[in-house]
Design an enzyme around this catalytic site. Structure first.
Site, PDB file in Angstrom:
ATOM      1  N   ARG A  63      55.863  26.752  24.549  1.00 55.88           N
ATOM      2  CA  ARG A  63      56.905  26.211  23.673  1.00 55.88           C
ATOM      3  C   ARG A  63      58.100  27.158  23.558  1.00 55.88           C
ATOM      4  O   ARG A  63      59.201  26.727  23.258  1.00 55.88           O
ATOM      5  CB  ARG A  63      56.318  25.840  22.314  1.00 55.88           C
ATOM      6  CG  ARG A  63      55.418  24.598  22.407  1.00 55.88           C
ATOM      7  CD  ARG A  63      54.680  24.300  21.119  1.00 55.88           C
ATOM      8  NE  ARG A  63      53.747  25.323  20.728  1.00 55.88           N
ATOM      9  CZ  ARG A  63      52.480  25.427  21.175  1.00 55.88           C
ATOM     10  NH1 ARG A  63      52.000  24.533  22.000  1.00 55.88           N
ATOM     11  NH2 ARG A  63      51.712  26.396  20.766  1.00 55.88           N
ATOM     12  N   GLU A 100      41.401  36.248  20.499  1.00 55.89           N
ATOM     13  CA  GLU A 100      40.289  36.193  19.553  1.00 55.89           C
ATOM     14  C   GLU A 100      38.955  36.341  20.283  1.00 55.89           C
ATOM     15  O   GLU A 100      38.062  37.047  19.834  1.00 55.89           O
ATOM     16  CB  GLU A 100      40.345  34.861  18.799  1.00 55.89           C
ATOM     17  CG  GLU A 100      39.389  34.784  17.642  1.00 55.89           C
ATOM     18  CD  GLU A 100      39.564  33.491  16.846  1.00 55.89           C
ATOM     19  OE1 GLU A 100      38.712  33.241  15.992  1.00 55.89           O
ATOM     20  OE2 GLU A 100      40.536  32.757  17.095  1.00 55.89           O
TER      21      GLU A 100
END
Length: 180
Positions: A63, A100
């Site tokens: 994006r 993560e």
């Protein structure tokens, strides 16, 4: 009756439990789809840098490409994509960063930024700051000077802003949301 002026966050949709349970996904595609909202976001991303000269705008996949192209156009600057590993056709330099669960690699063409060029880094969302930090490191390895890092959304609870500021970066975000 007073009409409330819309803010950038009014154009952002929240999707519950995406990409997995417990996450409130801040979807900026609804912002991009609205001409007034998109224009507002681009103008507000640029506002702190009025009068500043940039050679290039760096956009982080994916994006950040949408924002970066529009911002670069407004600044009359070049645009440089930082992409996931294996997506760029020319000679690249790479930077690994932690996620993560595991790690990822981003790349930039080795000739995309010249030493001393002034750079604005843009992306839609600042969470942990891992991708942005990797992008900053790539720019710096090529000799570029990051003047600022601009985001639509900051998730301060995830620590990305503090991480980038600890690197000496100026961080600008249009709105912030608590939580994940």
């Amino acid at each position: 009756m007073t009409l409330k002026t819309k803010q950038v966050q009014d154009y952002i949709r929240t999707i519950v439990d995406f990409p997995h349970e417990g996450i409130l996904f801040r979807d900026v595609t609804t912002l991009f789809a609205d001409p007034r909202g998109f224009r507002m976001a681009i103008d507000q991303l640029l506002h702190p840098y009025a009068g500043e000269r940039f050679d290039k705008v760096v956009g982080l996949e994916a994006r950040g490409f949408i924002l970066g192209g529009a911002v670069a156009h407004q600044l009359s600057a070049g645009f440089v994509p930082i992409r996931k590993k294996g997506k760029l056709p020319g000679k690249v330099i790479s930077e690994e960063y932690t996620l993560e669960y595991g790690s990822a690699v981003v790349e930039v063409h080795d000739d995309a930024i010249l030493p001393g060029e002034k750079i604005l880094l843009v992306d839609d969302l600042l969470a942990t700051g891992g991708t942005a930090e990797a992008g900053i490191r790539l720019v710096e390895r090529l000799g570029g000077e990051i003047i600022g890092c601009a985001f639509i959304v900051d998730l301060p609870d995830l620590g990305g802003r503090k991480r980038l500021e600890a690197m000496g970066m100026e961080v600008h975000a249009l709105c912030a949301y608590e939580g994940l």
